[in-house]
Design an enzyme around this catalytic site. Structure first.
Site, PDB file in Angstrom:
ATOM      1  N   ASN A   9       0.861  -1.190   0.000  1.00 35.19           N
ATOM      2  CA  ASN A   9       0.000   0.000   0.000  1.00 35.19           C
ATOM      3  C   ASN A   9       0.892   1.233   0.000  1.00 35.19           C
ATOM      4  OD1 ASN A   9      -1.994   1.907   0.255  1.00 35.19           O
ATOM      5  ND2 ASN A   9      -2.431   1.477   2.400  1.00 35.19           N
ATOM      6  N   TRP A  10       1.041   1.849  -1.165  1.00 42.39           N
ATOM      7  CA  TRP A  10       1.933   3.000  -1.291  1.00 42.39           C
ATOM      8  C   TRP A  10       1.369   4.252  -0.638  1.00 42.39           C
ATOM      9  CZ3 TRP A  10       4.143   3.103  -6.996  1.00 42.39           C
ATOM     10  CH2 TRP A  10       4.909   1.943  -7.209  1.00 42.39           C
ATOM     11  N   LYS A  11       0.073   4.264  -0.365  1.00 44.30           N
ATOM     12  CA  LYS A  11      -0.587   5.444   0.199  1.00 44.30           C
ATOM     13  C   LYS A  11      -0.322   6.660  -0.711  1.00 44.30           C
ATOM     14  CE  LYS A  11      -0.366   3.350   4.746  1.00 44.30           C
ATOM     15  NZ  LYS A  11      -0.256   3.541   6.204  1.00 44.30           N
ATOM     16  N   HIS A  97      -9.679   1.297   4.929  1.00 47.69           N
ATOM     17  CA  HIS A  97      -8.404   1.472   5.616  1.00 47.69           C
ATOM     18  C   HIS A  97      -8.590   2.399   6.816  1.00 47.69           C
ATOM     19  CE1 HIS A  97      -4.225   2.620   6.360  1.00 47.69           C
ATOM     20  NE2 HIS A  97      -3.882   1.535   5.674  1.00 47.69           N
ATOM     21  N   GLU A  99      -7.007   4.829   7.873  1.00 46.63           N
ATOM     22  CA  GLU A  99      -6.862   6.248   7.567  1.00 46.63           C
ATOM     23  C   GLU A  99      -8.118   6.799   6.902  1.00 46.63           C
ATOM     24  OE1 GLU A  99      -2.141   5.361   6.996  1.00 46.63           O
ATOM     25  OE2 GLU A  99      -3.383   5.761   5.231  1.00 46.63           O
ATOM     26  N   GLU A 169      -5.892  -4.519  10.800  1.00 48.73           N
ATOM     27  CA  GLU A 169      -4.958  -3.451  11.164  1.00 48.73           C
ATOM     28  C   GLU A 169      -5.074  -3.139  12.658  1.00 48.73           C
ATOM     29  OE1 GLU A 169      -4.787  -0.100   7.978  1.00 48.73           O
ATOM     30  OE2 GLU A 169      -6.897  -0.476   8.424  1.00 48.73           O
ATOM     31  N   GLY A 175       2.658   3.465  14.440  1.00 48.72           N
ATOM     32  CA  GLY A 175       3.119   4.815  14.769  1.00 48.72           C
ATOM     33  C   GLY A 175       2.905   5.225  16.209  1.00 48.72           C
ATOM     34  N   SER A 215       2.471  -2.614  10.689  1.00 46.07           N
ATOM     35  CA  SER A 215       3.905  -2.321  10.583  1.00 46.07           C
ATOM     36  C   SER A 215       4.727  -3.568  10.260  1.00 46.07           C
ATOM     37  CB  SER A 215       4.416  -1.663  11.872  1.00 46.07           C
ATOM     38  OG  SER A 215       3.750  -0.442  12.096  1.00 46.07           O
ATOM     39  N   GLY A 236       2.694  -1.078   4.496  1.00 45.98           N
ATOM     40  CA  GLY A 236       2.749   0.348   4.205  1.00 45.98           C
ATOM     41  C   GLY A 236       4.151   0.818   3.894  1.00 45.98           C
ATOM     42  N   GLY A 237       4.796   1.452   4.862  1.00 42.36           N
ATOM     43  CA  GLY A 237       6.097   2.083   4.639  1.00 42.36           C
ATOM     44  C   GLY A 237       7.154   1.161   4.051  1.00 42.36           C
TER      45      GLY A 237
END
Length: 253
Positions: A9-11, A97, A99, A169, A175, A215, A236-237
């Protein structure tokens, strides 16, 4: 055997040129995929056609949208419809998601509508669910996640439910400095599968891939993916670093 999935997921990251290079670097280095393994790249809307072209000759590699709108069409400036995604050959779409739920106030009812439209257009939803820190600390995570599933998915007949990919999730582990262990991931994944089994039966529940989205990194992917009810990750990251994401792909069962 359930599909084992590494979903990137590049967001809202990467320029077009950076995205092209990242995809190229990953595709050149990734391991050969077994029949039960799938890699999905969820890229920003402007990059969907580029990404689809890049993976066109790859076995078991697909492209996903990161969202869609819950109406078929109309005066919704700036939104992207499911029919638009279907018309360019998109096969997966992330919905719900954390977010999107938090920043854009998406509800379980919105996600039920998106699910129906996606399935109507033969696009597989990657349905996200999970709890925030205060819910986990109150011990209400199971009730919370069960309600998300019930209100967004349980109107579906069994044959449609098997088209869904679920991504859990633990928002409290993203974070916050807190870390979800592999055992905690397995505990919730087993609970989710149990909720599905109670509604649809064990045979149906055992067909559904449940991904972990807390994560995931190269350093923890093998342990997390090794849990019996964890069928890969929504990353994600770490998916923005080619070497890191290739290592995560290599951790699939």
């Amino acid at each position: 055997m359930r599909k084992q999935i590494a979903a990137a997921n590049w967001k809202m990251n990467c320029t077009y040129q950076q995205g092209e290079k990242l995809l190229d670097d990953i595709l050149k280095s990734k391991p050969s995929l077994q029949p039960q393994q799938t890699v999905i790249f969820a890229v920003p809307f402007p990059y969907l056609i580029m990404a689809s072209s890049a993976v066109a000759n790859e076995n078991n590699v697909s492209v996903a949208a990161q969202n869609c709108y819950q109406k078929k069409s109309g005066a919704y400036t700036g939104e992207v419809s499911v029919e638009m995604l279907q018309s360019i050959g998109i096969r997966y779409c992330i919905i719900g998601h954390s977010e999107r739920r938090e920043y854009f106030h998406e509800t379980n009812a919105d996600l039920a509508a998106k699910t129906d439209l996606l399935l109507e257009m033969d696009i597989r939803p990657v349905f996200c669910c999970g709890e925030a820190l205060e819910i986990r600390e109150a011990g209400s995570q199971n009730t919370w996640v069960e309600q998300q599933l019930q209100e967004s998915l349980f109107h579906l007949p069994a044959e449609k439910l098997t088209r869904i990919v679920i991504a859990y999730e633990p928002i409290w582990a993203i974070g916050t400095g807190k870390t979800a262990s592999a055992a905690q991931a397995q505990e919730m994944h087993a609970f989710i599968r149990g909720v599905l089994a109670a509604k649809y039966g064990k045979e149906i529940a055992d067909e559904i891939s449940i991904l972990y989205g807390g994560s995931v990194k190269a350093a923890n992917a093998k342990e997390i993916f090794g849990q019996p009810d964890v069928d890969g990750g929504l990353v994600g990251g770490a998916s923005l670093q080619a070497e890191e994401f290739v290592s995560i792909i290599s951790a699939l069962k």
